[in-house]
Design a protein around this motif. Structure first.
Motif, PDB file in Angstrom:
ATOM      1  N   ALA A   1      56.385  35.085  26.881  1.00  0.00           N
ATOM      2  CA  ALA A   1      56.429  33.469  26.740  1.00  0.00           C
ATOM      3  C   ALA A   1      55.991  32.754  27.943  1.00  0.00           C
ATOM      4  O   ALA A   1      55.011  32.084  28.453  1.00  0.00           O
ATOM      5  CB  ALA A   1      57.694  32.753  26.409  1.00  0.00           C
ATOM      6  N   SER A   2      56.525  33.574  29.323  1.00  0.00           N
ATOM      7  CA  SER A   2      55.929  33.108  30.444  1.00  0.00           C
ATOM      8  C   SER A   2      54.500  33.455  30.677  1.00  0.00           C
ATOM      9  O   SER A   2      53.739  32.597  31.267  1.00  0.00           O
ATOM     10  CB  SER A   2      56.632  34.094  31.638  1.00  0.00           C
ATOM     11  N   GLY A   3      53.901  34.549  30.309  1.00  0.00           N
ATOM     12  CA  GLY A   3      52.621  35.161  30.369  1.00  0.00           C
ATOM     13  C   GLY A   3      51.617  34.204  29.725  1.00  0.00           C
ATOM     14  O   GLY A   3      50.407  33.864  30.120  1.00  0.00           O
TER      15      GLY A   3
ATOM     16  N   TRP B   1      45.675  36.727  29.291  1.00  0.00           N
ATOM     17  CA  TRP B   1      46.887  37.224  29.555  1.00  0.00           C
ATOM     18  C   TRP B   1      46.792  38.651  29.204  1.00  0.00           C
ATOM     19  O   TRP B   1      47.454  39.445  29.919  1.00  0.00           O
ATOM     20  CB  TRP B   1      48.067  36.379  28.674  1.00  0.00           C
TER      21      TRP B   1
ATOM     22  N   ARG C   1      47.829  40.862  32.243  1.00  0.00           N
ATOM     23  CA  ARG C   1      49.422  40.905  32.503  1.00  0.00           C
ATOM     24  C   ARG C   1      49.925  42.214  32.998  1.00  0.00           C
ATOM     25  O   ARG C   1      50.940  41.990  33.801  1.00  0.00           O
ATOM     26  CB  ARG C   1      49.988  40.921  30.982  1.00  0.00           C
TER      27      ARG C   1
ATOM     28  N   GLY D   1      55.573  38.849  33.688  1.00  0.00           N
ATOM     29  CA  GLY D   1      56.644  38.417  33.087  1.00  0.00           C
ATOM     30  C   GLY D   1      56.781  38.593  31.636  1.00  0.00           C
ATOM     31  O   GLY D   1      55.907  39.342  31.154  1.00  0.00           O
TER      32      GLY D   1
ATOM     33  N   TRP E   1      47.887  27.455  30.945  1.00  0.00           N
ATOM     34  CA  TRP E   1      47.587  26.744  32.217  1.00  0.00           C
ATOM     35  C   TRP E   1      46.273  26.892  32.814  1.00  0.00           C
ATOM     36  O   TRP E   1      45.697  26.206  33.119  1.00  0.00           O
ATOM     37  CB  TRP E   1      48.797  26.806  33.158  1.00  0.00           C
TER      38      TRP E   1
ATOM     39  N   ALA F   1      52.186  31.299  28.663  1.00  0.00           N
ATOM     40  CA  ALA F   1      52.176  29.858  29.220  1.00  0.00           C
ATOM     41  C   ALA F   1      51.099  29.729  30.595  1.00  0.00           C
ATOM     42  O   ALA F   1      50.448  28.654  30.691  1.00  0.00           O
ATOM     43  CB  ALA F   1      53.478  29.397  29.740  1.00  0.00           C
ATOM     44  N   SER F   2      51.415  30.827  31.399  1.00  0.00           N
ATOM     45  CA  SER F   2      50.456  30.879  32.587  1.00  0.00           C
ATOM     46  C   SER F   2      48.927  31.034  32.172  1.00  0.00           C
ATOM     47  O   SER F   2      47.966  30.291  32.666  1.00  0.00           O
ATOM     48  CB  SER F   2      50.493  32.228  33.174  1.00  0.00           C
TER      49      SER F   2
END
Length: 375
Positions: A190-192, A174, A178, A187, A198, A194-195
Motif C-alpha cells: 500500500a505504501s509503495g 514500484w 521497491r 514499505g 504520487w 501510494a509512492s
C-alpha cells in the motif's frame, strides 16, 4: 279547323312547354353553382378526406376531437365552399405522401411551405407567417450549475480514467524500485503503490518535487517514457475535463442560431427545421415528435431544441414552464398553408375562402385565443 291545323298547334304548345322546362332547369343549376362558390362539379357533394397531425396550438388532438388554429380555419373554409369531410390522423411524412398517392384530399396542420415540398404537392395561400425558434433549459443559479458540473458523469469519468493511468505507471515504477530504492518506494504494498502514484502524478504535471525519483534502469526507462507520454495524455485529459465543465454552460450561452454549432441540438425528423439546420451545416439529433425532443432537453440530454416558434412557445408554456425557455427572436421565415394534391381543383375556392376569413375579426380573435395578444 282542319286536322292538320290542330296537329300543328299541339306541336307548337309542346315546343313552348319544353322551352319553359329547360329555362327553369338552367336557372336552378345557376343557383346551385353560385351556392358552391365555383366548386368543380366533381367535388360538389363529395366528402373529403382531410389528413391532420397534432401540432398544438394549430392542431390539438383531444381523444380524437380536433381543435386549434388550423382546424378552426379549415372548418370555416369548408363551410364557405360547401364541402363535408372526415379527418384522417397520420404522421408528418404521411401528410404529404397521402396527397401524392390519392389517400388524402387535403392536409391540415402546421405545414411549412418549402420548395422541395412544393415540387411534390400544391399549397394554398399561406395563412400564418412565423419562423424557427430555439428552446433551451431555463436559467438557474450559476454557482449551483458550476457545482453540479463538477459532479457530472463526464467530469467524474475523465478523472477516473486519469487515476487509472496514474496507478498503472505507479505500479510499474514500484515494481522496479521497491528493493533497490526502498527508502522512497519501499514499505508495504500500500505504501509503495501510494509512492508510485504520487511520483507519476507530480511527473505528469511537471511539478517535480524531487522527493522521489527512480534509480534503477527499469525505473528510469519508465520515467523517460512517462515524461513524453504525459505531455500528450495531460493535453487530452485537460480537453476532456474542460469539455465536461463547459458542456453544461452551452445551454445558458445559446442566444441565437450562431451559437448552435458544437451544441447538442435536437429537432423533428423530416421537418422544415431539420432542413434549415442541414442547410446551415449544423448537426442535430432527430426525434419523431416534439414531445420527445423537449423531454430530452428538460433532462439535459440535449442543449437546445429547434422548431417552429409558435409550437415551441405553446408547448414550453403549457408543459415546461420554469424548466425551459424559448430564446427571443426567430430565424428562417416559415409560412403555414394547407396542402393539396398537384393540380387540385380545390385550390382556387379554398384560396378565396381563406382570404375572406383572414379579413374577418374572427381570425384575429382566434389567434389571440391560442397565441395571446402578441401573435
Amino acid at each position: 279547323m282542319t286536322h292538320s291545323t290542330r296537329i300543328g298547334q299541339r306541336i307548337r304548345w309542346l315546343l313552348v312547354l319544353s322551352l319553359l322546362l329547360y329555362s327553369v332547369a338552367a336557372l336552378a343549376q345557376t343557383g346551385a353553382d353560385a351556392d358552391h362558390a365555383g366548386m368543380p362539379a366533381s367535388e360538389v357533394g363529395a366528402k373529403l378526406t382531410v389528413g391532420t397531425k397534432a401540432a398544438p396550438p394549430f392542431v390539438i388532438d383531444t381523444d380524437g376531437r380536433y381543435s386549434g388554429i388550423s382546424i378552426a380555419l379549415w372548418q370555416a373554409v369548408a363551410e364557405r365552399i360547401g364541402v363535408t369531410f372526415d379527418y384522417a390522423p397520420t404522421t408528418l411524412p404521411g401528410l404529404f405522401s397521402g396527397l401524392e398517392d390519392g389517400q388524402l384530399d387535403v392536409s391540415v396542420a402546421a405545414l411549412t411551405v418549402t420548395a422541395p415540398r412544393e415540387a411534390r404537392i400544391d399549397f394554398t395561400y399561406p395563412f400564418y407567417s412565423t419562423g424557427l425558434a430555439i428552446a433551451v433549459p431555463a436559467g438557474g443559479s450559476r454557482v449551483w450549475s458550476t457545482v453540479e458540473r463538477f459532479f457530472s458523469w463526464q467530469f467524474l469519468s475523465a478523472l477516473g480514467a486519469l487515476a487509472v493511468v496514474l496507478m498503472l505507471v505507479g505500479v510499474l515504477v514500484w515494481l522496479f524500485e521497491r528493493r533497490a530504492n526502498a527508502e522512497e518506494f519501499g514499505g508495504g504494498p500500500a505504501s509503495g503503490l501510494a509512492s508510485g502514484f504520487w511520483w507519476a502524478a507530480v511527473t505528469m504535471t511537471t511539478v517535480g518535487y524531487g522527493d522521489k525519483s527512480p534509480r534503477t534502469l527499469g525505473g528510469r526507462v519508465v520515467g523517460l517514457v512517462w515524461m513524453f507520454a504525459a505531455i500528450i495524455i495531460i493535453s487530452s485529459f485537460t480537453a476532456a475535463i474542460a469539455t465536461s465543465l463547459t458542456v453544461g454552460q452551452l445551454s445558458s450561452g445559446i442566444r441565437g442560431v450562431e451559437d448552435l454549432p458544437g451544441a447538442r441540438v435536437a429537432t423533428i425528423s423530416g421537418s422544415a427545421a431539420a432542413d434549415a439546420l442541414t442547410d446551415r451545416g449544423i448537426a442535430y439529433q432527430a426525434r419523431d415528435e416534439l414531445d420527445q425532443a423537449l423531454e430530452d432537453l428538460a433532462a439535459r440530454r440535449v442543449d437546445a431544441v429547434v422548431f417552429d416558434a409558435p409550437l415551441l412557445r405553446y408547448e414550453v408554456l403549457e408543459r415546461y414552464a420554469g424548466k425551459l425557455d424559448v430564446v427571443e427572436g426567430v430565424f428562417d421565415r416559415q409560412d403555414y398553408a394547407f396542402a393539396l394534391p398537384q393540380g387540385s381543383d380545390l385550390r382556387e375556392p379554398i384560396n378565396r375562402a381563406i382570404l375572406e376569413y383572414l379579413g374577418d375579426d374572427d381570425w384575429s380573435a382566434l389567434l389571440t385565443r391560442y397565441l395571446g395578444a402578441k401573435h
